[in-house]
Write an enzyme that holds these catalytic residues in place. Structure first.
Site, PDB file in Angstrom:
ATOM      1  N   THR A  45       0.822  -1.213   0.000  1.00  0.00           N
ATOM      2  CA  THR A  45       0.000   0.000   0.000  1.00  0.00           C
ATOM      3  C   THR A  45       0.852   1.257   0.000  1.00  0.00           C
ATOM      4  OG1 THR A  45      -1.655  -1.211   1.275  1.00  0.00           O
ATOM      5  CG2 THR A  45      -1.905   1.172   1.152  1.00  0.00           C
ATOM      6  N   TYR A 108     -14.004  -4.241   1.096  1.00  0.00           N
ATOM      7  CA  TYR A 108     -15.221  -3.577   0.622  1.00  0.00           C
ATOM      8  C   TYR A 108     -16.436  -4.501   0.535  1.00  0.00           C
ATOM      9  CZ  TYR A 108     -18.251  -0.369  -1.907  1.00  0.00           C
ATOM     10  OH  TYR A 108     -19.297   0.435  -2.264  1.00  0.00           O
ATOM     11  N   TYR A 134      -2.496 -10.348   4.676  1.00  0.00           N
ATOM     12  CA  TYR A 134      -2.497  -8.981   5.203  1.00  0.00           C
ATOM     13  C   TYR A 134      -3.844  -8.724   5.875  1.00  0.00           C
ATOM     14  CZ  TYR A 134      -1.645  -3.870   5.034  1.00  0.00           C
ATOM     15  OH  TYR A 134      -1.441  -2.547   5.346  1.00  0.00           O
ATOM     16  N   ARG A 139      -9.060  -1.011   7.009  1.00  0.00           N
ATOM     17  CA  ARG A 139      -9.084  -0.722   5.568  1.00  0.00           C
ATOM     18  C   ARG A 139     -10.035  -1.662   4.821  1.00  0.00           C
ATOM     19  NH1 ARG A 139      -5.177   2.703   3.394  1.00  0.00           N
ATOM     20  NH2 ARG A 139      -3.385   3.174   4.721  1.00  0.00           N
ATOM     21  N   LYS A 162       0.768 -10.288   7.895  1.00  0.00           N
ATOM     22  CA  LYS A 162       1.011  -8.911   8.307  1.00  0.00           C
ATOM     23  C   LYS A 162      -0.208  -8.512   9.114  1.00  0.00           C
ATOM     24  CE  LYS A 162       1.734  -4.131   6.863  1.00  0.00           C
ATOM     25  NZ  LYS A 162       1.827  -3.156   5.736  1.00  0.00           N
ATOM     26  N   ILE A 205       6.518  -5.433   9.002  1.00  0.00           N
ATOM     27  CA  ILE A 205       6.461  -4.747   7.717  1.00  0.00           C
ATOM     28  C   ILE A 205       6.029  -3.334   8.052  1.00  0.00           C
ATOM     29  CG2 ILE A 205       5.355  -4.635   5.458  1.00  0.00           C
ATOM     30  CD1 ILE A 205       4.965  -7.646   5.579  1.00  0.00           C
TER      31      ILE A 205
END
Length: 302
Positions: A45, A108, A134, A139, A162, A205
């Site tokens: 990202t 989403y 991830y 998000r 992550k 990370i």
């Protein structure tokens, strides 16, 4: 393959004419490895992959792959979307030169937790490289329970996570206490890197390591070697830096600092991101105490 230590999700530098600044990206790759990073993350990202063209994404992969091959360092490549079929295709094309693929939980559409498990079951079976999942619910809009995280960790070809849930919650504590030692859990929230390492994370990370790679590499090494006082001091020292770098949407402040240091040609980002207000007058950076420490002396004297 175990993933331990610091992995730096590199920014994508742009030139004055808005093009990919390949030489600067190559130099950044070498710099973070020189200063103690275990490996790098391309097209995470922080690298603004959604606004890169397909040829630009390919060029980023070529540059980072070449540096990691030269340095014998692992490369993790960001891949995947909220489409299972499209994610499989992306993994087959972009993951071939990587040590692992960093694949986000579907965003989403907010699938059920069973849907998330099936998504990653199919990706792991099709991927030419191991997966690092991830998990970033603020998000994606999809929170995962500790039980689901454990089930994901048990999938063949899933080698790590992550983990960036915006804090240290009960599910995080349970997950870290139960996950197999064969699966790497990497801290993904810069602000909570210290607590995650204290709970057993094998590394991180961390976007802030674009600015301070040696400091974050030392932080991780201190926790892993049992130098607890040094680890706590390092963690406390880095908290203000992480807060300052994430005061605006990532990576706009990071780019402002790197541009002020002369490491990238511009602090430019691509819409819908806007450059940091600090980038319009680099002298303002030296007035932010948490950032001034990491700037060149010449800028601090300006």
């Amino acid at each position: 393959m175990a993933f331990t230590g610091l992995f730096v999700p590199l920014i994508t530098p742009f030139s004055e004419d808005g093009e990919l600044a390949g030489d600067a990206l190559e130099a950044l790759s070498h710099r973070v490895l020189d200063e103690g990073a275990t490996g790098i993350v391309a097209l995470g990202t922080t690298g603004e992959p959604a606004t890169l063209t397909p040829p630009e994404r390919q060029r980023v992969l070529e540059i980072c792959s070449a540096v990691c091959a030269e340095r014998n360092a692992p490369l993790i490549v960001g891949a995947g979307s909220n489409s299972t079929a499209a994610s499989i295709e992306e993994l087959r094309t972009s993951g071939r030169t990587a040590s692992a693929a960093l694949v986000v939980v579907p965003y989403y559409t907010r699938p059920s937790e069973e849907g998330v498990i099936e998504h990653f079951r199919q990706l792991a079976a099709a991927s030419p490289v191991p997966l690092v999942i991830y998990n970033i619910p603020y998000r994606t809009g999809r929170t995962l329970s500790a039980e689901t995280l454990i089930r994901l960790a048990e999938l063949p070809n899933v080698v790590g996570f992550k983990h960036a849930v915006g804090g240290i919650d009960e599910d995080t504590i349970t997950f870290l206490s139960r996950v197999s030692s064969d699966v790497s859990v990497l801290a993904g929230d810069d602000l909570y890197a210290g607590p995650m390492l204290a709970l057993g994370a094998s590394g991180g990370i961390l976007a802030s390591a674009n600015v301070a790679p040696r400091a974050y590499a030392d932080l991780i090494a201190a926790w892993r070697t049992g130098a607890l006082e040094n680890a706590r001091e390092s963690a406390h020292r880095l908290v203000p830096l992480a807060r300052a770098l994430f005061a605006e949407p990532n990576p706009v402040v990071i780019k402002a600092v790197l541009a002020a240091q002369g490491r990238i040609p511009t602090a430019d980002v691509r819409l819908p991101l806007l450059p940091s207000e600090l980038a319009t007058d680099p002298a303002k950076l030296s007035q932010v105490p948490a950032l001034a420490e990491w700037l060149r002396p010449s800028l601090q004297e300006a």
